[in-house]
Design a protein around this motif. Sequence first.
Motif, PDB file in Angstrom:
ATOM      1  N   TRP A  18       0.833  -1.209   0.000  1.00  0.00           N
ATOM      2  CA  TRP A  18       0.000   0.000   0.000  1.00  0.00           C
ATOM      3  C   TRP A  18       0.866   1.256   0.000  1.00  0.00           C
ATOM      4  CZ3 TRP A  18      -3.747  -2.458  -1.593  1.00  0.00           C
ATOM      5  CH2 TRP A  18      -4.217  -3.622  -0.992  1.00  0.00           C
ATOM      6  N   GLY A  51      -9.023  -3.629  -9.471  1.00  0.00           N
ATOM      7  CA  GLY A  51      -8.614  -4.352  -8.265  1.00  0.00           C
ATOM      8  C   GLY A  51      -8.301  -3.378  -7.138  1.00  0.00           C
ATOM      9  N   GLU A  52      -7.938  -3.928  -5.987  1.00  0.00           N
ATOM     10  CA  GLU A  52      -7.686  -3.114  -4.804  1.00  0.00           C
ATOM     11  C   GLU A  52      -6.537  -2.149  -5.017  1.00  0.00           C
ATOM     12  OE1 GLU A  52      -8.510  -1.687  -1.052  1.00  0.00           O
ATOM     13  OE2 GLU A  52      -9.659  -3.072  -2.312  1.00  0.00           O
ATOM     14  N   GLN A  53      -5.471  -2.617  -5.702  1.00  0.00           N
ATOM     15  CA  GLN A  53      -4.314  -1.755  -5.916  1.00  0.00           C
ATOM     16  C   GLN A  53      -4.690  -0.525  -6.744  1.00  0.00           C
ATOM     17  OE1 GLN A  53      -1.306  -2.586  -4.499  1.00  0.00           O
ATOM     18  NE2 GLN A  53      -0.526  -0.591  -5.075  1.00  0.00           N
ATOM     19  N   ARG A  98      -7.638   0.839  -6.948  1.00  0.00           N
ATOM     20  CA  ARG A  98      -8.493   1.713  -6.137  1.00  0.00           C
ATOM     21  C   ARG A  98      -7.648   2.563  -5.188  1.00  0.00           C
ATOM     22  NH1 ARG A  98     -12.000  -2.701  -6.547  1.00  0.00           N
ATOM     23  NH2 ARG A  98     -11.243  -3.702  -4.646  1.00  0.00           N
ATOM     24  N   VAL A  99      -6.612   1.946  -4.607  1.00  0.00           N
ATOM     25  CA  VAL A  99      -5.728   2.683  -3.703  1.00  0.00           C
ATOM     26  C   VAL A  99      -4.996   3.788  -4.466  1.00  0.00           C
ATOM     27  CG1 VAL A  99      -3.636   2.526  -2.305  1.00  0.00           C
ATOM     28  CG2 VAL A  99      -5.427   0.815  -2.039  1.00  0.00           C
TER      29      VAL A  99
END
Length: 618
Positions: A158, A362-364, A366-367
């Motif tokens: 993150w 994906g989550e990455q 979105r971050v």
Amino acid sequence: MSSSCAESIPQVTASSSEQILQEVFGYQAFRDGQQQVIDSVAQGRDGLVIMPTGGGKSLCYQIPALMLDGLTLVISPLISLMKDQVDQLKANGVAAAYLNSTMSREAVMETFEAMQAGQLKLVYVSPERALMFDFIERLKTCPLQMVAVDEAHCISQWGHDFRREYAELGMLKQHFPDIAILALTATADDTTRNDIISRLQLSDPHIYLGSFDRPNIRYTLQEKYKPMAQLLRYLAGVRGQCGIIYCNSRKRVEQICEKLCGEGIRAAAYHAGLEFDERAYVQEGFQRDDIQIVVATVAFGMGINKPNVRFVVHYDVPRNIESYYQETGRAGRDGLPAEAVTFYDPADLAWLRRCLDEKEEGEQKRVESHKLNAMGAFAEAQTCRRQVLLHYFGEHRAEPCGNCDICLDPPKRFDGLEVAQKALSCVYRVKQNFGMTYVVEVLRGMQNQRIREHGHDKLTTYGIGREQSHEFWVSIFRQLIHLGLLNQNIMRSSTLQLTEKARAVLRGEVALELAVPRLDSVVRNAKSDKLASRHYDKKLFAKLRKLRKAIADEDDIPPYVVFNDASLMEMAEKLPTSDSALLAVNGVGQRKLEKYGQAFLTMIEEHLVATVEYPAGV
């Protein structure tokens, strides 16, 4: 012993942290948080340290390393950073070394022998080497007491600079369960901090979360109109000072560097596409003050421990606030006044968003999208930039800082209904088929072939804005976009298109306030320069810098390894003429006094004599 190893020094083990701070490193007092972290690590406890760049993180493991009996392993991401840290430790008389791929097998073996024999206090290695099976087995034969992981944000997926080799460092805890591990970084939000603790398998760590504030750095933002002209104008005001200019592409780096060199500025380009030897040459030249300005991509910076960088310019907006904070933090590490200047064009942010859109969902993603939006909010802020920056890292300040462009020159407001109507009407008259630059040319009544070909010189809006500059209208259009009255259609070459909200403005049914465009250069305000109001002998300071450079070149080290600018400024302020008086200067320890003291004392005495014999004005 090879050049990578330090000479042996008198045993400092078991000395108090205060004694080591003063006698070895030459500082009179700890900065906030250092004492707490040092005490915790010296007692064998794991730790996580979040301190701003230039906040003194390295002392948090270097001093415990000298208090403990055995060896401290420091994991560092770059060869240049290892060498720089070891050079500075050696200058202070500390037995330190590094292991990296540039060394011969003989030098590596010699360093291993010194580690096993207990002759070294600190050894710097890359994460790749730290994970090698052979290296871990050798380490088990050494008197290892502590492991320090620098730039620890690289561990977290993150974080803004995730590196896969860092993510595996948790295995060290499995091999050395009783060894204290200290993770250190300047930038980590709450999610990243938790990820670091988990991945490194830290056990009940002491967590120190320092302030992210760097009060000596002035944060300013300029709207990007004619960026090269703006850059040259800014550099003319900081002539002779060291700085870094960041760009988002290699091509732009090379173009800007070529222009600066053509203007007689000692500049050099740095990006990942250059050969290793060329990058090393640029980095070393910058460290030694032979190169004044480095124009670079984000490939340059981590590992730059140069304290006298006076400015950092972002020619393009960064991708996230963590990167911005890290990069601006390379300015003013000596605590003296410095500037962080950003040229901002919303189109640059749109381009970054377009690049992000091409990534897999994906989550990455979105971050990264969240971080990019936060960077955009910082750039477009109308309140104190430092408050916005600190808030992002979870640190809240009630009062504005007084040292950013918003505080020093608050945005002025005006009744913008008429200019907005002119701008929106012109977009409508060209049938919402053209980009901002073209619409501004029509508004200002420019005479060019393209306008004549489209017949837009016959429009009722042609020339109705000629009394204002191109830059004025660009600022107005950007504000109308921010307010949701216009869209830039990225799919159609950023053509301007009216939104439903524009209808009420065109009809004059609503009031509209806009910010007066700020078209001048970077804010400079005398009342904010209290940090620079130290009374010191500037002629003596110049002489001391010249002496430092000569000594550094002779010893083949960067000038700041001898003394940094803050130490020289204090000498020029306090005018020490004895060993004890020189030792009272921050940054002058016992070893540096012995090695360099006489030369600097002689220079000060000669200057004082000359000043008495030939007073100013004679």
